[in-house]
Motif scaffolding. Sequence first.
Motif, PDB file in Angstrom:
ATOM      1  N   HIS A  12       1.048  -1.340  -0.145  1.00  9.85           N
ATOM      2  CA  HIS A  12      -0.098  -0.078  -0.036  1.00  9.85           C
ATOM      3  C   HIS A  12       0.987   1.177   0.044  1.00  9.85           C
ATOM      4  N   GLY A  13       0.198   2.295  -0.640  1.00  8.47           N
ATOM      5  CA  GLY A  13       1.177   3.803  -0.691  1.00  8.47           C
ATOM      6  C   GLY A  13       0.345   4.581  -1.763  1.00  8.47           C
ATOM      7  N   VAL A  14       1.293   5.347  -2.467  1.00 11.45           N
ATOM      8  CA  VAL A  14       1.237   6.419  -3.268  1.00 11.45           C
ATOM      9  C   VAL A  14       1.919   6.053  -4.540  1.00 11.45           C
ATOM     10  N   TYR A  15       1.480   6.045  -5.565  1.00  8.37           N
ATOM     11  CA  TYR A  15       1.880   5.959  -6.848  1.00  8.37           C
ATOM     12  C   TYR A  15       1.719   6.840  -8.025  1.00  8.37           C
ATOM     13  N   GLN A  52      -3.010   9.516   6.836  1.00  2.00           N
ATOM     14  CA  GLN A  52      -1.625   9.568   5.799  1.00  2.00           C
ATOM     15  C   GLN A  52      -1.541   9.046   4.269  1.00  2.00           C
ATOM     16  N   TYR A  53      -2.494   8.174   4.218  1.00  2.00           N
ATOM     17  CA  TYR A  53      -2.734   7.796   2.726  1.00  2.00           C
ATOM     18  C   TYR A  53      -2.878   9.004   1.729  1.00  2.00           C
ATOM     19  N   ASP A  91       5.456   6.490  -2.541  1.00  2.00           N
ATOM     20  CA  ASP A  91       5.636   6.464  -1.173  1.00  2.00           C
ATOM     21  C   ASP A  91       5.080   5.129  -0.754  1.00  2.00           C
ATOM     22  N   SER A  92       5.752   4.280   0.123  1.00  2.00           N
ATOM     23  CA  SER A  92       4.890   3.131   0.439  1.00  2.00           C
ATOM     24  C   SER A  92       4.773   3.366   1.994  1.00  2.00           C
ATOM     25  N   LEU A  93       3.699   2.923   2.325  1.00  2.00           N
ATOM     26  CA  LEU A  93       3.262   2.810   3.912  1.00  2.00           C
ATOM     27  C   LEU A  93       3.304   1.631   4.642  1.00  2.00           C
ATOM     28  N   ASN A  94       3.646   1.593   5.800  1.00  2.00           N
ATOM     29  CA  ASN A  94       3.692   0.252   6.665  1.00  2.00           C
ATOM     30  C   ASN A  94       2.328  -0.054   7.313  1.00  2.00           C
ATOM     31  N   GLU A  95       1.652   1.192   7.714  1.00  2.00           N
ATOM     32  CA  GLU A  95       0.470   1.217   8.234  1.00  2.00           C
ATOM     33  C   GLU A  95      -0.720   0.817   7.546  1.00  2.00           C
ATOM     34  N   GLY A 149      -2.149   8.517  -7.646  1.00  2.00           N
ATOM     35  CA  GLY A 149      -3.230   7.846  -6.906  1.00  2.00           C
ATOM     36  C   GLY A 149      -2.616   7.151  -5.578  1.00  2.00           C
ATOM     37  N   GLU A 150      -3.471   6.673  -4.808  1.00  2.00           N
ATOM     38  CA  GLU A 150      -3.095   5.731  -3.418  1.00  2.00           C
ATOM     39  C   GLU A 150      -4.022   4.477  -3.368  1.00  2.00           C
ATOM     40  N   SER A 151      -3.564   3.411  -2.901  1.00  2.00           N
ATOM     41  CA  SER A 151      -4.167   2.369  -2.899  1.00  2.00           C
ATOM     42  C   SER A 151      -3.548   1.330  -1.573  1.00  2.00           C
TER      43      SER A 151
END
Length: 139
Positions: A19-22, A94-95, A81-85, A38-40
């Motif tokens: 998950h994150g932003v692309y 945050q996304y 950006d990638s997200l851990n949560e 986008g974010e997913s």
Amino acid sequence: MKIDFFNTCNGMDPRAINHGVYMIELLEKEESVCLYIGESVWIASRCGVHLYSLYENPNYFGLTKEDIDNDEFTLKFSVIDSLNEKKSVLGVGQYKNLELDAIRRNKPLTQLETSDRQIRDVQEKIKRVQDELLKKGFK
């Protein structure tokens, strides 16, 4: 058109299965044009849907059939950006903050400047993208 689907020198970017932003951009030689941010929660899966939508209708990202058929163009998908949560609610937290910040920084041509939404007026979206392609010498 060639497709660069999260390619790295070691294969597919492993962050794309999380998950994150692309970002989706159009490249020709040394130039690039940002089309969409986008974010997913499942980036690669979401971008597969974008790719299908684009081939069903090139206007989805302000492109034309001629653009799709142009072997000089590369449609590049990359993780910003990638997200851990884990994401608890769509469109908040945050996304969304990372996505909106990336939209402000990269100014994707098919989106509104203050939102993750695409421009609804298809002709306006096409005009924006095609004008930028001409300006950058893609056409």
